[in-house]
Design a protein around this motif. Structure first.
Motif, PDB file in Angstrom:
ATOM      1  N   THR A  29       0.840  -1.204   0.000  1.00  0.00           N
ATOM      2  CA  THR A  29       0.000   0.000   0.000  1.00  0.00           C
ATOM      3  C   THR A  29       0.868   1.245   0.000  1.00  0.00           C
ATOM      4  O   THR A  29       0.638   2.175  -0.778  1.00  0.00           O
ATOM      5  N   ALA A  30       1.877   1.275   0.868  1.00  0.00           N
ATOM      6  CA  ALA A  30       2.761   2.440   0.957  1.00  0.00           C
ATOM      7  C   ALA A  30       3.505   2.675  -0.353  1.00  0.00           C
ATOM      8  O   ALA A  30       3.688   3.820  -0.780  1.00  0.00           O
ATOM      9  N   PRO A  37       2.119  16.006   5.438  1.00  0.00           N
ATOM     10  CA  PRO A  37       3.081  16.861   4.745  1.00  0.00           C
ATOM     11  C   PRO A  37       4.325  17.197   5.576  1.00  0.00           C
ATOM     12  O   PRO A  37       5.365  17.528   5.021  1.00  0.00           O
ATOM     13  N   SER A  38       4.226  17.079   6.902  1.00  0.00           N
ATOM     14  CA  SER A  38       5.385  17.333   7.752  1.00  0.00           C
ATOM     15  C   SER A  38       6.481  16.297   7.516  1.00  0.00           C
ATOM     16  O   SER A  38       7.638  16.513   7.864  1.00  0.00           O
ATOM     17  N   GLY A  39       6.108  15.154   6.933  1.00  0.00           N
ATOM     18  CA  GLY A  39       7.059  14.083   6.693  1.00  0.00           C
ATOM     19  C   GLY A  39       7.061  13.022   7.776  1.00  0.00           C
ATOM     20  O   GLY A  39       7.586  11.928   7.594  1.00  0.00           O
ATOM     21  N   ASP A  40       6.457  13.321   8.922  1.00  0.00           N
ATOM     22  CA  ASP A  40       6.405  12.386  10.046  1.00  0.00           C
ATOM     23  C   ASP A  40       5.070  11.642  10.020  1.00  0.00           C
ATOM     24  O   ASP A  40       4.022  12.239  10.259  1.00  0.00           O
ATOM     25  N   HIS A  90      -5.225   1.473   7.725  1.00  0.00           N
ATOM     26  CA  HIS A  90      -5.117   2.913   7.505  1.00  0.00           C
ATOM     27  C   HIS A  90      -3.624   3.194   7.473  1.00  0.00           C
ATOM     28  O   HIS A  90      -2.936   3.014   8.477  1.00  0.00           O
ATOM     29  N   VAL A  91      -3.124   3.576   6.314  1.00  0.00           N
ATOM     30  CA  VAL A  91      -1.702   3.806   6.119  1.00  0.00           C
ATOM     31  C   VAL A  91      -1.453   5.302   6.006  1.00  0.00           C
ATOM     32  O   VAL A  91      -2.109   5.986   5.219  1.00  0.00           O
ATOM     33  N   PHE A 104       6.448   5.150   6.439  1.00  0.00           N
ATOM     34  CA  PHE A 104       4.997   5.138   6.567  1.00  0.00           C
ATOM     35  C   PHE A 104       4.632   4.472   7.884  1.00  0.00           C
ATOM     36  O   PHE A 104       5.454   3.818   8.525  1.00  0.00           O
ATOM     37  N   THR A 105       3.370   4.630   8.284  1.00  0.00           N
ATOM     38  CA  THR A 105       2.843   3.961   9.463  1.00  0.00           C
ATOM     39  C   THR A 105       1.559   3.240   9.078  1.00  0.00           C
ATOM     40  O   THR A 105       0.684   3.822   8.441  1.00  0.00           O
ATOM     41  N   SER A 106       1.477   1.973   9.471  1.00  0.00           N
ATOM     42  CA  SER A 106       0.265   1.180   9.299  1.00  0.00           C
ATOM     43  C   SER A 106      -0.436   1.132  10.648  1.00  0.00           C
ATOM     44  O   SER A 106       0.122   0.626  11.624  1.00  0.00           O
TER      45      SER A 106
END
Length: 147
Positions: A31-32, A97-100, A128-129, A136-138
């Motif tokens: 997904t990412a 958009p912050s990148g985090d 929800h990615v 990325f965070t899952s």
């Protein structure tokens, strides 16, 4: 004379060269990778990937575009296309958009709300990615209690 609004929904197939069409999403990494382009967005963009039973992408919808650090929408807007197309599952994707890609309290609360609404409609929220600049965070991996 009263005026009423009438909705006419037409579901039709169209050939496309879209890279995401019919891709099967079986992991957060896939997904990412598919939605990696979101890391370049300067505003938050919230996307829903509507999935078939085999978890292939049937269609992708940009549900909302926000500002630099927030976005406003309702669970009904997130689930609308899955209901219309009778899709059994969805994956939520948005960028920071912050990148985090660390999920905010708002991200967690909204995801929980969508999951609860989807359960009533028998739609599975697969994940929800959140896309950041280089990672990325899952939420399924980091907050399995939500699912």
């Amino acid at each position: 004379m009263a005026i009423i609004r009438e909705i006419n929904v037409k579901y039709q197939f169209r050939e496309t060269n879209c890279e995401q069409a019919e891709k099967t999403l079986t992991s957060p990494e896939e997904t990412a990778k598919i939605f990696d382009y979101l890391k370049y967005e300067t505003k938050e963009v919230f996307i829903v990937a509507n999935l078939t039973t085999q978890r292939a992408i049937n269609c992708i919808e940009v549900v909302a575009t926000g500002c630099i650090n927030s976005i406003s929408m309702r669970p009904s807007e997130v689930l609308r296309t899955a209901v219309i197309l009778n899709m059994p599952g969805i994956i939520l994707v948005h960028n920071h958009p912050s990148g985090d890609p660390t999920p905010s309290t708002s991200d967690l609360n909204f995801t929980n709300m969508v999951i609860e609404c989807a359960k009533v409609l028998n739609i599975e929220v697969v994940d929800h990615v959140i896309i950041g600049l280089n990672r990325f965070t899952s939420l399924r991996q980091t907050h399995p209690d939500l699912f």
